[in-house]
Write an enzyme that holds these catalytic residues in place. Structure first.
Site, PDB file in Angstrom:
ATOM      1  N   CYS A   1     -13.532   5.930  24.903  1.00  0.00           N
ATOM      2  CA  CYS A   1     -13.232   7.408  25.165  1.00  0.00           C
ATOM      3  C   CYS A   1     -14.084   8.159  23.964  1.00  0.00           C
ATOM      4  O   CYS A   1     -13.496   8.543  23.859  1.00  0.00           O
ATOM      5  CB  CYS A   1     -11.610   7.455  24.697  1.00  0.00           C
ATOM      6  SG  CYS A   1     -11.251   8.719  25.170  1.00  0.00           S
TER       7      CYS A   1
ATOM      8  N   CYS B   1      -3.524   8.119  31.961  1.00  0.00           N
ATOM      9  CA  CYS B   1      -4.801  10.052  31.016  1.00  0.00           C
ATOM     10  C   CYS B   1      -3.755  10.931  31.688  1.00  0.00           C
ATOM     11  O   CYS B   1      -4.587  11.410  32.962  1.00  0.00           O
ATOM     12  CB  CYS B   1      -5.749   9.300  31.368  1.00  0.00           C
ATOM     13  SG  CYS B   1      -7.180  10.508  29.838  1.00  0.00           S
TER      14      CYS B   1
ATOM     15  N   CYS C   1     -14.345   6.897  31.565  1.00  0.00           N
ATOM     16  CA  CYS C   1     -12.885   6.528  32.104  1.00  0.00           C
ATOM     17  C   CYS C   1     -13.343   5.776  33.341  1.00  0.00           C
ATOM     18  O   CYS C   1     -12.068   5.275  33.833  1.00  0.00           O
ATOM     19  CB  CYS C   1     -13.139   7.717  32.595  1.00  0.00           C
ATOM     20  SG  CYS C   1     -12.980   9.151  31.409  1.00  0.00           S
TER      21      CYS C   1
ATOM     22  N   GLU D   1     -14.063   0.938   4.648  1.00  0.00           N
ATOM     23  CA  GLU D   1     -13.747   2.494   5.108  1.00  0.00           C
ATOM     24  C   GLU D   1     -14.716   3.355   4.220  1.00  0.00           C
ATOM     25  O   GLU D   1     -15.335   4.597   5.021  1.00  0.00           O
ATOM     26  CB  GLU D   1     -12.584   2.164   4.538  1.00  0.00           C
ATOM     27  CG  GLU D   1     -11.346   1.571   5.402  1.00  0.00           C
ATOM     28  CD  GLU D   1     -11.562   2.174   6.795  1.00  0.00           C
ATOM     29  OE1 GLU D   1     -12.432   2.564   7.261  1.00  0.00           O
ATOM     30  OE2 GLU D   1     -12.182   0.976   8.110  1.00  0.00           O
TER      31      GLU D   1
ATOM     32  N   CYS E   1     -11.998   2.925  32.314  1.00  0.00           N
ATOM     33  CA  CYS E   1     -10.723   2.729  31.672  1.00  0.00           C
ATOM     34  C   CYS E   1      -9.270   2.094  31.949  1.00  0.00           C
ATOM     35  O   CYS E   1      -9.050   2.248  33.087  1.00  0.00           O
ATOM     36  CB  CYS E   1      -9.930   3.971  31.516  1.00  0.00           C
ATOM     37  SG  CYS E   1      -9.431   4.275  29.391  1.00  0.00           S
TER      38      CYS E   1
HETATM   39  S1  SF4 Z   1      -9.080   7.484  31.380  1.00  0.00           S
HETATM   40 FE1  SF4 Z   1      -8.262   8.983  29.379  1.00  0.00          FE
HETATM   41  S2  SF4 Z   1      -8.327   7.560  27.372  1.00  0.00           S
HETATM   42 FE2  SF4 Z   1      -9.417   6.304  29.246  1.00  0.00          FE
HETATM   43  S3  SF4 Z   1     -11.471   6.730  28.856  1.00  0.00           S
HETATM   44 FE3  SF4 Z   1     -11.074   8.365  30.145  1.00  0.00          FE
HETATM   45  S4  SF4 Z   1     -10.360  10.184  28.839  1.00  0.00           S
HETATM   46 FE4  SF4 Z   1     -10.496   8.649  27.535  1.00  0.00          FE
END
Ligand code: SF4
Length: 361
Positions: free
Chosen positions: A201, A217, A208, A48, A211
């Protein structure tokens, strides 16, 4: 299950699926990193510290080298500051190395790495994030991590428009992070949300389209992905002008000084340097050489090796000029002590100087 914000009931239904989807994503895409296979709190702390302000690909070698040379807090506690700084050389943000060393001494003095949040949080250089990472990864305790990656995922997914660097924004995100934590599997959840922020993200060009959280989202549905998270402050970057005089003698010695406290690179070694508000002329450099660096009236050869070499730190932009001064032999100087050039690699130098030396060839 409690609802994070009572007036926004959609959070209630998302809590468990949000964590579950992240964990599922992690099983498929999570990164296989050397410190993930251990529950040794010292090794987790080491990783870390190294990863604060550092990319994983850059930090990996350093982690492996430190873990091999200092496999326990006790072994690190016994090392000299010079050795620790030398091993850290090139990683930057040297206060981390000093804090790590001090933390190892504190753990060695305590006789063990205590499974106690107050003990961990009180270690030098350990903030809320690092304490939560150590407590969850090493001890399986339910502490939610909240770093830049996690802030971004939460702010986007839950449509948080409050600036994340205000007291109100921090409070909101802290409460949300705690609420989303999978208390049964805090290490798994924390690793999942951190990796998801780093790999999917991402700050720019998030993935997205693929995702697993896209359906819920808020940022995506409101076309605000690139606007979140919001920050209120823009930190100013300061320009600094440094003129280094790399002084060498014909019999292979060089002049080195150690940096003091209260500024960047505390405790590291460097060549004599002049800091000025603007770039110095060669005449000003000559005056410095003869008034302060080499008082004796001797013949010296001076050449400019690099001009306006840029080096970026978090809030500072350094502009460095690099002069090479060749002397017949060592003379008395107020600007440092003479060391053998062949021993130069025993001294921890700032990355900027390493780059300048590479350029000189
Ligand atoms: S849909 Fe929303 S949570 Fe998924 S990568 Fe895109 S911004 Fe991030």
């Amino acid at each position: 299950m409690t609802c994070f914000v009572p007036e926004k009931h959609y959070f209630c239904n998302m809590i468990s699926s949000f964590s579950a989807q992240l964990e599922q994503w992690y099983h498929q895409f999570g990164r296989d990193l050397p410190w993930r296979g251990t529950s040794d709190p010292y090794l987790i702390m080491l990783s870390e510290f190294i990863l604060q302000q550092t990319q994983i690909c850059q930090g990996m070698d350093y982690y492996l080298r430190f873990a091999e040379r200092f496999p326990t807090a006790e072994s690190l506690a016994k090392a000299s500051e010079e050795e620790v700084m030398r091993l850290w050389q090139g990683l930057g943000y040297y206060s981390r190395a000093r804090h790590l060393h001090a933390a190892a001494k504190q753990i060695a003095d305590a006789g063990t790495f205590r499974r106690d949040y107050s003990f961990v949080r009180a270690l030098p250089g350990v903030g809320d994030y690092t304490a939560a990472a150590i407590m969850s990864f090493a001890f399986g305790e339910a502490y939610a991590v909240l770093d830049g990656n996690v802030q971004r995922v939460l702010a986007r997914h839950f449509g948080i428009t409050e600036p994340v660097d205000t007291t109100q924004g921090k409070k909101l995100l802290r409460a949300l992070a705690d609420e989303m934590l999978d208390r049964q599997h805090p290490a798994l959840y924390n690793q999942a949300i951190m990796d998801f922020g780093a790999c999917w993200c991402k700050p720019s060009v998030p993935l997205c389209d693929t995702c697993p959280l896209a359906d819920t989202c808020q940022a995506l549905s409101m076309h605000q992905v690139n606007m979140l998270p919001v920050k209120s402050k823009h930190t100013a970057v300061r320009d600094r002008y440094l003129t280094y005089i790399y002084t060498r003698t014909k019999d292979g010695q060089t002049l080195l000084r150690r940096r003091g406290s209260g500024d960047i690179w505390q405790g590291l070694f460097e060549f004599p340097v002049i800091e000025s508000v603007n770039k110095l002329t060669s005449q000003q450099v000559d005056e410095f050489i003869h008034s302060s660096l080499v008082k004796a009236n001797i013949k010296a050869k001076v050449e400019l090796v690099a001009s306006d070499f840029r080096h970026q730190l978090t809030h500072q932009r350094l502009h460095a000029d690099f002069y090479l001064l060749t002397l017949p032999s060592a003379v008395e100087s107020e600007e440092g002590k003479w060391v053998k050039e062949s021993d130069l690699d025993r001294y921890a130098l700032p990355r900027l100087l390493e780059k300048l030396l590479e350029k000189k060839g």
